[in-house]
Scaffold this active site. Structure first.
Site, mmCIF file in Angstrom:
data_model
loop_
_atom_site.group_PDB
_atom_site.id
_atom_site.type_symbol
_atom_site.label_atom_id
_atom_site.label_comp_id
_atom_site.label_asym_id
_atom_site.label_seq_id
_atom_site.Cartn_x
_atom_site.Cartn_y
_atom_site.Cartn_z
ATOM 1 N N SER A 115 -9.599 2.061 2.844
ATOM 2 C CA SER A 115 -8.735 2.811 1.957
ATOM 3 C C SER A 115 -7.726 1.953 1.200
ATOM 4 C CB SER A 115 -7.980 3.860 2.779
ATOM 5 O OG SER A 115 -7.150 3.241 3.761
ATOM 6 N N SER B 294 -9.943 -0.412 7.034
ATOM 7 C CA SER B 294 -9.377 -0.257 5.689
ATOM 8 C C SER B 294 -8.691 -1.491 5.118
ATOM 9 C CB SER B 294 -8.405 0.925 5.662
ATOM 10 O OG SER B 294 -9.109 2.137 5.760
ATOM 11 N N LYS C 214 0.861 -1.182 0.000
ATOM 12 C CA LYS C 214 0.000 0.000 0.000
ATOM 13 C C LYS C 214 0.896 1.231 0.000
ATOM 14 C CE LYS C 214 -3.892 2.026 2.598
ATOM 15 N NZ LYS C 214 -4.810 1.831 3.737
#
Length: 483
Positions: A151, A175, A76
């Site tokens: 996210s 997330s 990420k």
């Protein structure tokens, strides 16, 4: 090769069915071919990946072994990666190249994993749809008109589309678990302090936690093994022994006490998801678990508390991005105030600016006691509810999300509607508990997940339950059409 799970890749590399270089080349070609449809990557590190793959093959040829040696990973884009852009999905950090590796990145590199790139995400991890990224929305492989969740939406979409077997994500209010549910993956948020936050660009420091996203619980166990552990560079890291997460995957569930909170089944939950939860509970009962109804009375206040605490911490953390030390700098500022205003106004997107303003307001002198202190008091009550519940049950089960994935743009003008999608996930962050989402079926052709919560540092128990569940169901094996 793209259909292989992380565990299958580990076995294939060990018995020399293929090399890391062959696997890496195949996956990089697949990313190049398919990711334009998804937008799951911000940066693809092709040259570096092939170099790392050759190095992993050389280590194996020299007699080194290890489940993660030569296996692919993507991070990420809020984990710092030395010499590679780390953007946090924001224009503010569009030109930021990290000078060091985050602890998670360094640990996985040391284990021999091959980094294919950095995945797309909501800007500064603020969002539940992966629509707030400076680099554009991520599409859900199950239906390209729908969101993948957020996210960590890029991390989830990439794994769901079989671009690679596993990715790292972070979970501040759901997330990892929410995108896992919306893309048919297994996602684990570890106990707060289990995985180092050093080098992980902060959103809300008391809530953020890194963890794995993969297709199976077995894969999550392998990846968590490489990520977890005490880190003296992170003051919130906990010096707790790291067990072998794979050792007890097949342990019996006979007599396991599962709690089903009555508060989970109120207004707002899609009844078809409630049916999937009940079906999952029945499967676990067949495996020997005992289910009882419990209560988490303060859950109703969780969203309000979270959306005071998280923005408050974010407003503090993001104050460092001012155009002076690093980050976007506006052109020709008239003075220092103009530099701050325009750099931050141009560098931050709408959702980030909204949360900074909410957080600054909650921390301001006239409102600190009315909002921030109250929210922290509610946080303590929520934690106490879990402590009491875990006196009666071993784990808690419920829906991961109240709804399946929605259409891109459907909630864009209504931030509250998007915030409410975090209803079932944020309590684990407020309390610091480990939580896991696992595939549990489909609603209108879109995946939905079931969430498991356990007491502190009992990630192994969550992985055990999910693995046993996945041995008797096939939801996790299903792939989206075209991928």
């Amino acid at each position: 090769m793209h259909q292989l799970t992380l565990a299958e890749i580990a076995r294939g590399l060990a018995d020399k069915s293929f090399s890391s270089e062959e696997l890496t080349g195949a996956l990089l070609s697949r990313i190049k071919q398919l990711d334009p449809q998804l937008n799951s990557f911000i940066t693809v590190t092709e040259e570096q990946a092939l170099h790392q793959a050759r190095a992993a093959d050389a280590r194996r040829a020299a007699g080194e072994t290890g489940a993660l040696l030569g296996a692919p990973i993507a991070h990420k884009d809020l984990f710092c990666t030395q010499g590679v852009r780390t953007s946090c999905g924001s224009k503010m950090l569009d030109n930021f190249t990290a000078p060091y590796d985050a602890t998670v990145v360094a640990k996985l590199a040391e284990a021999g994993m091959v980094t294919l790139g950095k995945t797309n995400m909501d800007e500064f991890a603020m969002g539940s749809a992966n629509e707030s990224s400076h680099y554009g929305a991520v599409k859900n492989p199950w239906n390209l008109e729908h969101v993948p969740g957020g996210s960590s939406g890029g991390s989830a979409a990439a794994v769901a589309a079989r671009l690679l077997p596993a990715t790292t994500g972070t979970d501040t209010g759901g997330s990892i678990r929410q995108p896992a549910a919306l893309t048919n993956l297994t996602g684990l948020k570890p106990t707060y302090g289990r995985v180092s936050r050093w080098g992980m660009i902060a959103y809300a420091s008391s809530l953020d936690q890194g963890g794995p996203l993969a297709r199976t619980a077995e894969d999550c166990a392998l990846l968590l093994q490489g990520m977890a552990g005490f880190d003296s560079k992170d003051s919130t890291s906990v010096e707790e022994p790291v067990p072998n997460f794979s050792a007890d995957l097949n342990a019996s569930l006979q007599g396991l006490r599962i709690g089903l909170p009555k508060e989970y089944f109120g207004a707002g939950l899609d009844p078809r998801i409630a049916e999937r939860v009940q079906a999952s509970v029945k499967e676990l009962e067949k495996l020997g678990a005992v289910v009882k109804e419990i209560s988490l009375p303060n859950m109703q206040h969780a969203i309000a508390a979270y959306y005071v605490i998280a923005p408050a911490e974010a407003s503090s953390n993001l104050s460092r991005f001012d155009g002076v030390r690093f980050g976007h700098r506006c052109a020709d500022p008239k003075d220092l105030t103009d530099l701050y205003k325009r750099s931050r106004g141009e560098g931050f997107g709408v959702e980030v600016q909204r949360r900074i303003m909410v957080g600054t307001y909650a921390l301001s002198a006239g409102y600190y006691d009315a909002y921030y202190v109250k929210a922290q008091q509610i946080r303590r009550l929520i934690k106490n509810d879990f402590v009491a519940a875990f006196n009666d049950v071993d784990v808690i089960i419920g829906p991961t999300t109240p709804n399946p994935a929605w259409k891109i743009g459907a909630k864009a003008g209504d931030p509250i509607a998007e915030y409410l999608e975090d209803l079932y996930t944020i309590t684990a962050n407020l309390a610091g508990l480990p939580g896991l989402s696992m595939p549990a079926g489909f609603v209108d052709g879109l995946p939905v997940g079931v969430q498991l919560l356990a007491p502190y540092f009992q990630e192994g128990r969550l992985l055990n339950i999910a693995h046993r569940y996945q041995q008797v169901t096939d939801w996790h094996t299903r792939a989206p059409n075209g991928f």
